[in-house]
Design a protein around this motif. Sequence first.
Motif, short mmCIF file in Angstrom:
data_model
loop_
_atom_site.label_atom_id
_atom_site.label_comp_id
_atom_site.label_asym_id
_atom_site.label_seq_id
_atom_site.Cartn_x
_atom_site.Cartn_y
_atom_site.Cartn_z
N VAL A 170 2.15 -54.45 37.31
CA VAL A 170 1.65 -54.13 35.96
C VAL A 170 2.76 -53.51 35.12
CG1 VAL A 170 0.02 -52.73 34.67
CG2 VAL A 170 -0.73 -53.91 36.73
N ALA A 171 3.49 -52.58 35.72
CA ALA A 171 4.58 -51.94 34.96
C ALA A 171 5.63 -52.98 34.56
CB ALA A 171 5.22 -50.84 35.81
N GLY A 172 5.93 -53.89 35.48
CA GLY A 172 6.91 -54.94 35.19
C GLY A 172 6.42 -55.82 34.04
N THR A 173 5.13 -56.15 34.09
CA THR A 173 4.56 -57.00 33.03
C THR A 173 4.68 -56.30 31.68
OG1 THR A 173 2.99 -57.77 34.67
CG2 THR A 173 2.53 -58.35 32.40
N ILE A 174 4.36 -55.00 31.68
CA ILE A 174 4.43 -54.26 30.41
C ILE A 174 5.86 -54.25 29.88
CG2 ILE A 174 4.17 -51.97 29.36
CD1 ILE A 174 1.83 -51.49 31.29
N LEU A 175 6.80 -53.94 30.78
CA LEU A 175 8.20 -53.88 30.34
C LEU A 175 8.68 -55.23 29.83
CD1 LEU A 175 9.97 -51.63 32.99
CD2 LEU A 175 9.69 -51.20 30.55
N PHE A 176 8.34 -56.28 30.58
CA PHE A 176 8.73 -57.63 30.19
C PHE A 176 8.14 -57.98 28.82
CE2 PHE A 176 7.77 -62.29 30.46
CZ PHE A 176 9.08 -62.73 30.39
N SER A 177 6.86 -57.62 28.64
CA SER A 177 6.20 -57.93 27.37
C SER A 177 6.84 -57.17 26.22
CB SER A 177 4.72 -57.58 27.45
OG SER A 177 4.14 -58.23 28.54
N ILE A 178 7.15 -55.90 26.49
CA ILE A 178 7.78 -55.10 25.42
C ILE A 178 9.13 -55.71 25.06
CG2 ILE A 178 8.81 -52.85 24.91
CD1 ILE A 178 6.48 -51.59 26.47
N LEU A 179 9.86 -56.12 26.07
CA LEU A 179 11.16 -56.73 25.84
C LEU A 179 11.02 -57.99 24.99
CD1 LEU A 179 14.21 -56.61 26.68
CD2 LEU A 179 13.63 -58.28 28.43
N LEU A 180 10.04 -58.83 25.35
CA LEU A 180 9.83 -60.06 24.58
C LEU A 180 9.41 -59.75 23.14
CD1 LEU A 180 8.00 -62.53 26.98
CD2 LEU A 180 10.26 -62.75 26.02
N THR A 181 8.55 -58.73 23.00
CA THR A 181 8.11 -58.35 21.65
C THR A 181 9.31 -57.96 20.81
OG1 THR A 181 6.09 -57.51 22.62
CG2 THR A 181 6.54 -56.84 20.37
N VAL A 182 10.20 -57.18 21.40
CA VAL A 182 11.39 -56.74 20.67
C VAL A 182 12.26 -57.94 20.31
CG1 VAL A 182 13.53 -55.39 20.87
CG2 VAL A 182 11.37 -54.42 21.67
N VAL A 183 12.43 -58.83 21.28
CA VAL A 183 13.28 -60.01 21.03
C VAL A 183 12.70 -60.86 19.89
CG1 VAL A 183 14.06 -62.22 22.01
CG2 VAL A 183 14.26 -60.12 23.35
N PHE A 184 11.42 -61.16 19.98
CA PHE A 184 10.80 -62.01 18.94
C PHE A 184 10.82 -61.31 17.58
CE2 PHE A 184 8.50 -64.29 22.50
CZ PHE A 184 9.17 -65.48 22.33
N SER A 185 10.56 -60.00 17.58
CA SER A 185 10.60 -59.27 16.31
C SER A 185 12.00 -59.33 15.71
CB SER A 185 10.22 -57.80 16.50
OG SER A 185 9.01 -57.71 17.16
N ALA A 186 13.00 -59.13 16.59
CA ALA A 186 14.38 -59.16 16.12
C ALA A 186 14.72 -60.53 15.54
CB ALA A 186 15.33 -58.82 17.27
N ILE A 187 14.23 -61.58 16.23
CA ILE A 187 14.48 -62.94 15.72
C ILE A 187 13.89 -63.08 14.32
CG2 ILE A 187 13.84 -65.38 16.00
CD1 ILE A 187 14.08 -65.01 19.01
N ALA A 188 12.63 -62.65 14.18
CA ALA A 188 11.95 -62.81 12.88
C ALA A 188 12.71 -62.08 11.78
CB ALA A 188 10.52 -62.29 12.97
N VAL A 189 13.10 -60.84 12.06
CA VAL A 189 13.79 -60.04 11.04
C VAL A 189 15.18 -60.62 10.75
CG1 VAL A 189 14.74 -57.75 10.55
CG2 VAL A 189 12.49 -57.96 11.60
N ALA A 190 15.88 -60.99 11.81
CA ALA A 190 17.24 -61.52 11.61
C ALA A 190 17.21 -62.84 10.86
CB ALA A 190 17.91 -61.72 12.97
N VAL A 191 16.23 -63.68 11.21
CA VAL A 191 16.15 -64.98 10.52
C VAL A 191 15.84 -64.78 9.05
CG1 VAL A 191 14.70 -67.05 10.32
CG2 VAL A 191 15.56 -66.36 12.53
#
Lengths: 349, 470
Positions: free
Chosen positions: A11-32
């Motif tokens: 569960v902790a791994g899933t949360i961390l992975f999800s947070i990481l993906l959220t940050v990545v996708f958010s960064a993509i959106a803002v950078a684009v």
Amino acid sequence: MRSELLLGFVVAGTILFSILLTVVFSAIAVAVRARNRRRARHLSKREDQWEPAVLEVLDGARTPASVRSLVRERDGLLFVEYVSRFARRVRGKERDLLAELAAPWLPRLAQRLTYRDEATRARAVQTISLLGLGGYAGRLVRALDDRSQLVAMAAARALASRERTEFAPQVLRRLPRFARWRPSFVSAMLTEMGPGAVPDLLAAFADPGQPAEARAIVADALNALHVLEAADIAAELLGPQRNRDLVAAALRLLRDLGRPEHVAAVRTLLTSPDDMVRTAAIAAFGALASPAELELLVPALDDPSHWAALEAARALRSLRNGAELRALAQRRGNHPHATIAAEVLAESA
Amino acid sequence: MQLLLTALDWLNATVLIYFVAFNAFYLLTTLVAHRALLRYARRLKTVDVEDLLGSAAAPPISLLVPGYNEELTCVESVRSLLTLRYHAFEIMFINDGSTDQTLARMVDAFDLEPVQRAPVSNVPSRAVRGVYRSRRHPALWVLDKENGGSKADALNAGLAYCRTPLFCAIDADSLLERDALMRIVRPFLEDRSTIAAGGIIRIINGSTVRAGVVSDVKLPRSLLACFQVLEYLRSFLAGRVGWAELKGTLVISGAFGAFDCATVVAAGGYDSSSVGEDMELVVRLHRYCRERGIRYRIEYIPDPVAWTECPEEVATLARQRRRWQRGLTETLWIHRRMLLRPTYGAVGMLAFPFNFFFEMLAPAIEIAAYLGFLVGILLGRVSPLHALDFFLAAFVLGIVLSVAAIALEEQTFRRYPRRRDLAGLFALAIFEVLGYRQLNAWWRIQGMWAAISGTRGGWGVMKRKGFAAP
């Protein structure tokens, strides 16, 4: 206890992975968004600078060579893209002036014809055909054999034009490549070649070596170009064993361009078991037959196909002043095609 | 008691695995969609819509617009359709026995006169009482028919009168962008085996409409509508693009989809008894073609846009969601023989199981999970910390999917240009999982129950503001 620990880790791994993906996708959106704004600003600045100069060139107040100094080397392809937008709307001398403006950067654009991405290659074909066909005709002919259908079609559409009928044989030879495309789309492209390409189109239509589907497409192009000589070839193609697309295209052509001597060939298909062929035959027969021969279509008013019945009704509207149709229209509710008769009578009123 | 406790443990473990699998699958389709969308955006640059619009190559198309009690929006909607840019199209508005002033408004607004027009196929529907044609706009026809109780029946009536090779089914409350028709027809030009293509549905609430054209796109003021904007982005940009790439498109929205007329007629038209007639038709088309060995393509493309008004009241939204879930359940049940059958290709082996086990059952399992964990905590079988961990994981995975959809929108179509709206979308991605999602799950369970219990459906009537309202 161990399984709880394991579960906790998962569960902790899933949360961390999800947070990481959220940050990545958010960064993509803002950078684009930031990149697009920057690009839009840059383009708008350049276009403000280029527009008056390009308009002056089109007015004859300035030479194309004098505009080149306004275009920085790294903006060359942007400039070609900008000029191509004008080029789509003009022809003749103005198009030539725009081609001259873009000429210095076309070799760079031509390099894109070898890129891996098919969309980039297709785009390059389109722009080159607008602005530099003269010098790159060989490259575009080669693009007809590109591994991508998209690129090949872009090249065919570029080469199929009234001003370039010399490429008609090249395009017609590759017609089987475009079997996947909608036939009406391909025949409209062939029609663009205009009267200058008629001998090549007739040859392709008569060529038994061409696939039937390709000949059907050529038939529709000849029909659109009103090539009367095509009717004799079309009449010869009618037969029960032929490809249905080809027979239907030949019948459409005979409907529009046929002569009374073709009626006999059409008549044989009035009872074809194929709805599409039978409907086209009825339409062609209605257009070509004499009033006495039209009697043959009366049974077609009961045809199980609505389309065939509609074509028959249209052909019969003049027979005995529409008596057949009036009788049918009065059977409203008792005959499946009574409304068809009423519609055709209303059309003629 | 021990047996019950063991069952509870199993339930909680199963639910956990289910949630991870469910979200992982969604994430996978999102990543597939990401790749496909970027490629599509590059390909779009090769499409010269002006060139296509100017050519005679595009096939004639009929717009079938079914309407039931649409007096508020029908005239404006049809006016907007008349401004579409396409060289050969006709509009067929089908009045499904409205009890309000829909027909009278249409007659007045477009100067309609009764005419004779015969059907050209035998698709069954309730009787057509009259056919009208506009004196001012010859491309506009109105079919007035007896109420058939469903949108499908109205569409079938239109289909029987359709004389063009293609037809486009759209909702009477939708606004199409001016070049949307040309764009949605493109897959039919590029591949003659294309039998259906769907476009994207975007939410109009909050945006400004001038002369039938959506200008100044903004997020709605209503929070409920905002959540739906995010849902639509996720569903259309991530979900449908991903499934189209995997050759598993099972739904083309009834609000905007184009079809090959002959194939739909041959397959029997819309199923009048289904409330999810749009999905049912697509699934049946797959089945029809696969079982007969017909080469076919069903496409979803994200650039033709239809704008639609979404519900801003909880009761209306609940009704809509119950309908959708009911339609999904009914369709999957009708065509259950496709489940895990290789004969049906990616549809049978991938899309159908996903919809069956995830889309259909997810709400029930989600609610069961809440209850199961609650009972587990009360009985001391699950530590509150673990339950919290679990829900946190499920929620954060949900947020990832929403943020990914926002990123896709930014990389491709960028319809929300204001910074405030972008920030708003990010915030919605977080708040959506706290309440809205659970409400949705509850409505969907009700929809599923309606399908199981066989409650009668009908037109999904929605309270409308009209397009001009801010």
